[in-house]
Design an enzyme around this catalytic site. Sequence first.
Site, PDB file in Angstrom:
ATOM      1  N   ASN A 149      40.116  39.914  45.984  1.00 54.78           N
ATOM      2  CA  ASN A 149      40.748  38.273  45.468  1.00 54.78           C
ATOM      3  C   ASN A 149      40.425  37.539  47.217  1.00 54.78           C
ATOM      4  O   ASN A 149      39.768  37.662  47.926  1.00 54.78           O
ATOM      5  CB  ASN A 149      42.348  38.829  45.764  1.00 54.78           C
ATOM      6  CG  ASN A 149      42.906  38.973  44.473  1.00 54.78           C
ATOM      7  OD1 ASN A 149      42.737  37.908  43.405  1.00 54.78           O
ATOM      8  ND2 ASN A 149      43.709  40.254  44.672  1.00 54.78           N
ATOM      9  N   ASP A 208      46.789  36.435  47.704  1.00 58.16           N
ATOM     10  CA  ASP A 208      46.221  36.779  45.817  1.00 58.16           C
ATOM     11  C   ASP A 208      45.514  36.021  46.431  1.00 58.16           C
ATOM     12  O   ASP A 208      44.115  35.972  47.233  1.00 58.16           O
ATOM     13  CB  ASP A 208      47.590  37.110  45.091  1.00 58.16           C
ATOM     14  CG  ASP A 208      46.985  37.202  43.686  1.00 58.16           C
ATOM     15  OD1 ASP A 208      45.490  37.096  43.417  1.00 58.16           O
ATOM     16  OD2 ASP A 208      47.643  38.209  43.140  1.00 58.16           O
TER      17      ASP A 208
END
Length: 301
Positions: A149, A208
């Site tokens: 990510n 994230d």
Amino acid sequence: MDDTRTPIRAVSDPCLLGESPMWHPQEQVLYWCDIPGRRVHRLDPASGATAAWDFPVEPASLAPLLGDGLLLAMRDGLWRFDPVSGERERLAEPPYDPAHERFNDGKSDALGRFWVGTIYEPRTPALAALYCWSHGELQRVADGVTVSNGLGWSPDGRTMYWTDTTSHTIHALDVDAHDGSVSRRRVFASFPLKQAGQLLEGYGGRPDGAAVDVEGCYWVAMFEGQRVLRLSPAGEVLREIRLPVRCPTMPCFGGADLKTLYITTAREKRPAEELAAQPLAGCVLALEVDVPGLPAQFALG
């Protein structure tokens, strides 16, 4: 700075797992993926017009293609996609077993190369990797992660950011200005792991997706942390924006001045009581910021 008073609005209906928002520099519209929904969405904030395209497998990330269309990273490979006709053309086969792994977060750099990581769905061991698509070839350039990510680049292009969400760690890598190769992988920022039995109210979340602004600060969505953080180029927390949803997934900068922060969010597999208390879960959120972001780069295809 803990910022709890920033006006935040929803600009879409809920999806299951929104990801990879991208403001198209030419079209001046927002694209994003609903991964388990197997759908790509588009919003024109100026007119309110929306569109969506369904696929047989999960789309995870996208980038504008130089010339026309989009580059889509999907479970079954990399694809050239034409939003006008709805047709897609495969550019690269998946470099993994699609039964256990799929593409995840992906972005283009200033050289037109598309970088995309994978997620190893069994979660252990750390068998996911980072790939680079350039001049018709897909090369594996880094590994040792479980959920890739957080891709982004510093304004001068000399630093690349890359996250392993599972280990709660954001890495920084040096980028060669001539050939774009990377080296000197190191920890940029890390966050405490979630402990067994820990309540979400006391958990800060895991890093994230992310975006970078013109001052070189790194904006990261903290999944399950109900917040977005702005980190300095040294990895220090400069700002915290509290959100009305538990699971933000990725921010991007949009609008004509790139001062609107769009944030995709998730509702898939969340507890019923959480969703009842957070009706905006799964929506794309938007808020205004003072510092503009870097524009999305075009992939060469």
